[in-house]
Design a protein around this motif. Sequence first.
Motif, mmCIF file in Angstrom:
data_model
loop_
_atom_site.group_PDB
_atom_site.id
_atom_site.type_symbol
_atom_site.label_atom_id
_atom_site.label_comp_id
_atom_site.label_asym_id
_atom_site.label_seq_id
_atom_site.Cartn_x
_atom_site.Cartn_y
_atom_site.Cartn_z
ATOM 1 N N ARG A 162 -4.783 49.328 -4.643
ATOM 2 C CA ARG A 162 -3.457 49.103 -5.222
ATOM 3 C C ARG A 162 -3.415 47.931 -6.198
ATOM 4 N N ALA A 163 -4.464 47.113 -6.217
ATOM 5 C CA ALA A 163 -4.505 46.035 -7.205
ATOM 6 C C ALA A 163 -4.744 46.575 -8.608
ATOM 7 N N VAL A 164 -5.314 47.796 -8.680
ATOM 8 C CA VAL A 164 -5.623 48.407 -9.979
ATOM 9 C C VAL A 164 -4.712 49.592 -10.268
ATOM 10 N N LEU A 210 -13.148 57.428 -9.924
ATOM 11 C CA LEU A 210 -13.689 58.234 -11.017
ATOM 12 C C LEU A 210 -12.982 57.931 -12.334
ATOM 13 N N SER A 211 -11.694 57.625 -12.262
ATOM 14 C CA SER A 211 -10.938 57.336 -13.487
ATOM 15 C C SER A 211 -11.352 56.016 -14.128
ATOM 16 N N LEU A 212 -12.142 55.198 -13.418
ATOM 17 C CA LEU A 212 -12.596 53.919 -13.965
ATOM 18 C C LEU A 212 -13.832 54.060 -14.854
ATOM 19 N N LEU A 213 -14.466 55.227 -14.824
ATOM 20 C CA LEU A 213 -15.703 55.407 -15.591
ATOM 21 C C LEU A 213 -15.426 55.797 -17.031
ATOM 22 N N LEU A 253 -19.460 53.508 -6.509
ATOM 23 C CA LEU A 253 -20.015 52.177 -6.772
ATOM 24 C C LEU A 253 -19.180 51.409 -7.776
ATOM 25 N N GLU A 254 -18.661 52.110 -8.782
ATOM 26 C CA GLU A 254 -17.825 51.422 -9.771
ATOM 27 C C GLU A 254 -16.547 50.909 -9.120
#
Length: 278
Positions: free
Chosen positions: A252-254, A275-278, A157-158
């Motif tokens: 790929r934008a992030v 997962l690395s965004l959390l 979801l993130e």
Amino acid sequence: MGKIIQQLISPTFELSHTKTYELSILVGVDSFGFAILSDQQRLLALRQYSLEGSPLSAESLEALARKDEYLSATYRNSRLAFATPRQVCVPERLYNPDDHLTYLEGSVRLTDQDTVRADHVASLQTYFVYAVDGRLEATAQRLFAGCRVFHLGHALLEGQRRLTNQADGAYFHLLDGHLFASVLQNGTLAFFNAYHYRSAKDFVYYAMLVFEQAVLGAESTPVYLSGQLVEASEIYRLLSRYLPLMEFMDSRAVFRFDLENDREVAYQYFDLLSLSLL
């Protein structure tokens, strides 16, 4: 104990520099994988293990961590997600931390060895309540000291929210024979569920069930795909007959990749990357 079925290593990866890197680990239904990223969201290394149809046990996780030199290294941050379909979503306004078992008992088979956890997805005002093997969770917490633990749905979801700017639509993520489906409407979470499928026809049935339950128009609703899927697959071919507005998630934008096949990696490993965004 599992065998490596995918490995991607960037030429810029340095095992001696892991204390500056971040580790994301995904415990699937019958798979196990991890990704190592720099602080600038560059994918440095990725390994995917097949557990050959067996769920990951505390003992096999211990053996993997001992054998794999990347897992036994020290990282700046580490995160672990359980991709368990034994979950329910509870709206924030209805959530009571004393009712974990009540939320699950109606739809999930629990054992005495299970631990029930809850994730707060503040950005979408919801909680994931889910069950995991208690011994496996305790072993993971010990092996990866300080790691933060999540449900896969939280990570998905993130990523879906941030990479599409909360675009309305249906989001289908495929992992280990399971469809993790979410629907965003007006910037809010309207639906989330997980389905076990055995064939392409099963998958299409569940995909269309999502559309029915969420009251979506097949001709007008965009569908964002990620996970274990390729365009040449029977699932994609059959699904495209019913849902014409399909596209693969593009992270790929992030995230940055030192790979020729970065388009495929960007959506096939959307779970580990998110997962690395959390």
